[in-house]
Design an enzyme around this catalytic site. Sequence first.
Site, short mmCIF file in Angstrom:
data_model
loop_
_atom_site.label_atom_id
_atom_site.label_comp_id
_atom_site.label_asym_id
_atom_site.label_seq_id
_atom_site.Cartn_x
_atom_site.Cartn_y
_atom_site.Cartn_z
N CYS A 2 0.82 -1.22 0.00
CA CYS A 2 0.00 0.00 0.00
C CYS A 2 0.85 1.27 0.00
CB CYS A 2 -0.88 0.02 1.24
SG CYS A 2 -1.95 -1.40 1.38
N ARG A 27 6.04 -1.14 -6.04
CA ARG A 27 5.99 -1.91 -4.79
C ARG A 27 4.92 -3.00 -4.82
NH1 ARG A 27 7.46 1.96 0.03
NH2 ARG A 27 9.25 2.84 -0.96
N TRP A 74 -2.79 -2.99 -1.48
CA TRP A 74 -2.38 -4.39 -1.59
C TRP A 74 -3.28 -5.13 -0.59
CZ3 TRP A 74 0.32 -7.90 1.74
CH2 TRP A 74 0.85 -9.03 1.09
N ASN A 110 -2.73 2.63 5.30
CA ASN A 110 -1.78 1.51 5.14
C ASN A 110 -1.71 0.79 6.47
OD1 ASN A 110 -1.19 2.55 2.66
ND2 ASN A 110 0.91 3.15 3.13
N GLY A 111 -1.54 -0.52 6.45
CA GLY A 111 -1.39 -1.26 7.70
C GLY A 111 -2.61 -2.12 7.98
N GLU A 494 17.67 -19.49 -1.83
CA GLU A 494 17.34 -18.27 -2.58
C GLU A 494 16.93 -18.62 -4.02
OE1 GLU A 494 16.59 -15.36 -2.18
OE2 GLU A 494 17.12 -14.20 -3.94
N LYS A 498 13.34 -17.67 -5.63
CA LYS A 498 13.20 -16.89 -6.87
C LYS A 498 12.28 -17.64 -7.83
CE LYS A 498 14.28 -13.70 -6.03
NZ LYS A 498 14.96 -13.21 -4.88
N GLU A 501 8.54 -17.65 -6.60
CA GLU A 501 7.79 -16.39 -6.55
C GLU A 501 7.47 -15.80 -7.91
OE1 GLU A 501 9.65 -13.10 -4.42
OE2 GLU A 501 11.61 -13.78 -5.05
N HIS A 517 17.22 -38.15 4.19
CA HIS A 517 16.39 -38.15 5.40
C HIS A 517 14.94 -37.80 5.09
CE1 HIS A 517 19.91 -38.80 7.81
NE2 HIS A 517 20.52 -37.78 7.21
N LYS A 616 6.45 -5.25 -3.16
CA LYS A 616 7.89 -4.98 -3.07
C LYS A 616 8.31 -4.65 -1.65
CE LYS A 616 11.99 -4.41 -4.65
NZ LYS A 616 12.70 -5.68 -4.86
C1 F6R Z 1 12.04 -11.93 -2.56
C2 F6R Z 1 11.98 -10.67 -1.85
C3 F6R Z 1 11.46 -10.67 -0.46
C4 F6R Z 1 12.19 -9.62 0.39
C5 F6R Z 1 11.55 -9.54 1.78
C6 F6R Z 1 12.28 -8.58 2.68
O1 F6R Z 1 12.56 -11.78 -3.84
O2 F6R Z 1 12.29 -9.63 -2.39
O3 F6R Z 1 11.57 -11.93 0.12
O4 F6R Z 1 13.53 -9.96 0.48
O5 F6R Z 1 10.21 -9.14 1.66
O6 F6R Z 1 12.29 -7.30 2.14
P1 F6R Z 1 13.35 -6.22 2.59
O7 F6R Z 1 14.68 -6.68 2.14
O8 F6R Z 1 12.92 -4.95 1.88
O9 F6R Z 1 13.27 -6.10 4.07
#
Ligand code: F6R
Length: 621
Positions: A2, A27, A74, A110-111, A494, A498, A501, A517, A616
């Site tokens: 948001c 975002r 959002w 927001n929130g 990671e 990736k 997501e 295991h 984001k």
């Molecule tokens: C995945 C991704 C998220 C962020 C997470 C933390 O690609 O971008 O998992 O890493 O939401 O966000 P920040 O780094 O902004 O605290």
Amino acid sequence: MCGIVGAVSQRNIVPILIEGLKRLEYRGYDSCGVAVHQSGELKRARSTSRVAELNTAVDEDGIAAGTGIAHTRWATHGAPAVHNAHPHFSHGPGAEANSASAGRIALVHNGIIENHEELRAELKAKGYAFTSQTDTEVIAHLVEHLYSGDLLDAVQAALPRLKGAYAIAVFCRDEPHRVIAAREGSPLVLGVGEGENFVASDAMALAGVTDQIVYLEEGDVVDLQLGRYWISRLHAESGRFEAQQREVKTVHAHSGAAELGPYRHYMQKEIFEQPTAIANTLEAISSISPELFGDGAYRIFKEVDSVLILACGTSYYAGSTAKYWLESIAKIPTSVEIASEYRYRDSVPNPRTLVVTISQSGETADTLAALKHARAQGMEHTLTVCNVSTSAMVRECKLAYITRAGAEIGVASTKAFTTQLVGLFLLTLALAQTRGHLGDEQEAEHLKALRHLPVAVQAVLALEPQVIAWSEEFARKENALFLGRGLHYPIALEGALKLKEISYIHAEAYPAGELKHGPLALVTAEMPVVTVAPNDALLEKLKSNMQEVRARGGQLFVFADADTAIESEAGLHVIRMPEHYGALSPILHVIPLQLLAYHTACARGTDVDKPRNLAKSVTVE
Ligand code: F6R
């Protein structure tokens, strides 16, 4: 996530509100809206498509005024739908329809309001009709209910009734040149103009409008009018709202509006920007010293006996990689915790711990709350590795290392991750130095390897065509397994994150030694098993784990360092990494995994930069 923009001015502020929303667009959001005070009434437009479409609707409806608020939503409470989009109006009790041009109170939020159900029941009993499933509409009605001629009084009376985290902006039909905004747990800034004032959830939204920014603090309420603003907060002892002075800072917030250039998506652009982002992050480094992290770092580094890393998502995996470095190079006990778990867990506080938060945005609610929790337990030595120098995280921590990745637009983090790793490696070296574990020769060697990184990363990016060839096959799968060992296990995690997501393929990562295991039961000819295979001390162990997969007919896709002697054969596909990179190898090995996720997602036709359901900057719990 948001976003809020609001303004009080003599000029038409609708283009400023729309531009502000556009700057916050990357975002992630699923609906947007704007409301203004026009010809004595409230007008609004809302949309479940892009801000550009909202702009068209605003033009068609002739919406233009000097006072207004706007929002990107959002969804948390209630589906992404027009009736749930902000701004929300309150018409007062007994009013029926939530029409586009009626209402007395307009509000964006927001929130999350945790006690919204209880308030909703109370307001319904008073005759308020609800037109959305949001927690936000509750606040609009509550303010309306408490309004008796002064909007500030009404908002100040409403706030103590709200439980949870919020940033709000609200205006009233009966007070044309006034917006009241407040924050508790969600970021909000005030932008000071000449004869006009603005509010936004991020200074970036006001880039080009004003660079005079006040970072509002928790509990602040701001009254914005044409030529003045007034900040207050509830005083615990007097039980009254009292005036607050806040510093106005000159902030050169970048607009975030980066050009795509030759790339199809921001994510691809950002993957390819990594050599530059890493070079920029290392630019000012000529030698290792604690002062790279701020004044007073030497004293703190001398005092601490352990490290606690707090982060979420990709940033958590950066922290998980750093644990290996911190324990093996700096010899300092390190624990890494997912912020949303740590904040609610009973843990044993140690005031001699260095609390390190890692965050691209610096606004992640869970990480900020975890930091607050650590401090409340007496852990005062705080440091952040963060990409946004003006963020709450940087303001809240004593020490900071600002990565210079530049604005990251794609929701999936790439260049922020690799620059975080660079910052964390520097932290490792600085702690090692302070603790007597880094001689001049080792320092010189590490610095040489760091400086060569941009070139090494460039060489890995040249593997893109080979990765594209694999991605066609991955695009047809619904599951994938990622394996790594040691400091490449977080890289496998990671890689799986990736892939899931942005391509929506279910992916899991395991330390390769764990396969037998349990997860080995999943391995069939249909299961691609991505293996991160650097030429390190664990290579022979990893090869045995790969045999376990081959023996069950699994398809191995291996990123192997140049001299590993792993050769392609039936069921074993190999992409050879240009060179083995010692301790910094994770920074190279994550790159083909980013490319694999990216090209697989492209082959499946997903919205790579704005994957479904994701945002984001996650500013809610
Ligand atoms: C995945 C991704 C998220 C962020 C997470 C933390 O690609 O971008 O998992 O890493 O939401 O966000 P920040 O780094 O902004 O605290």
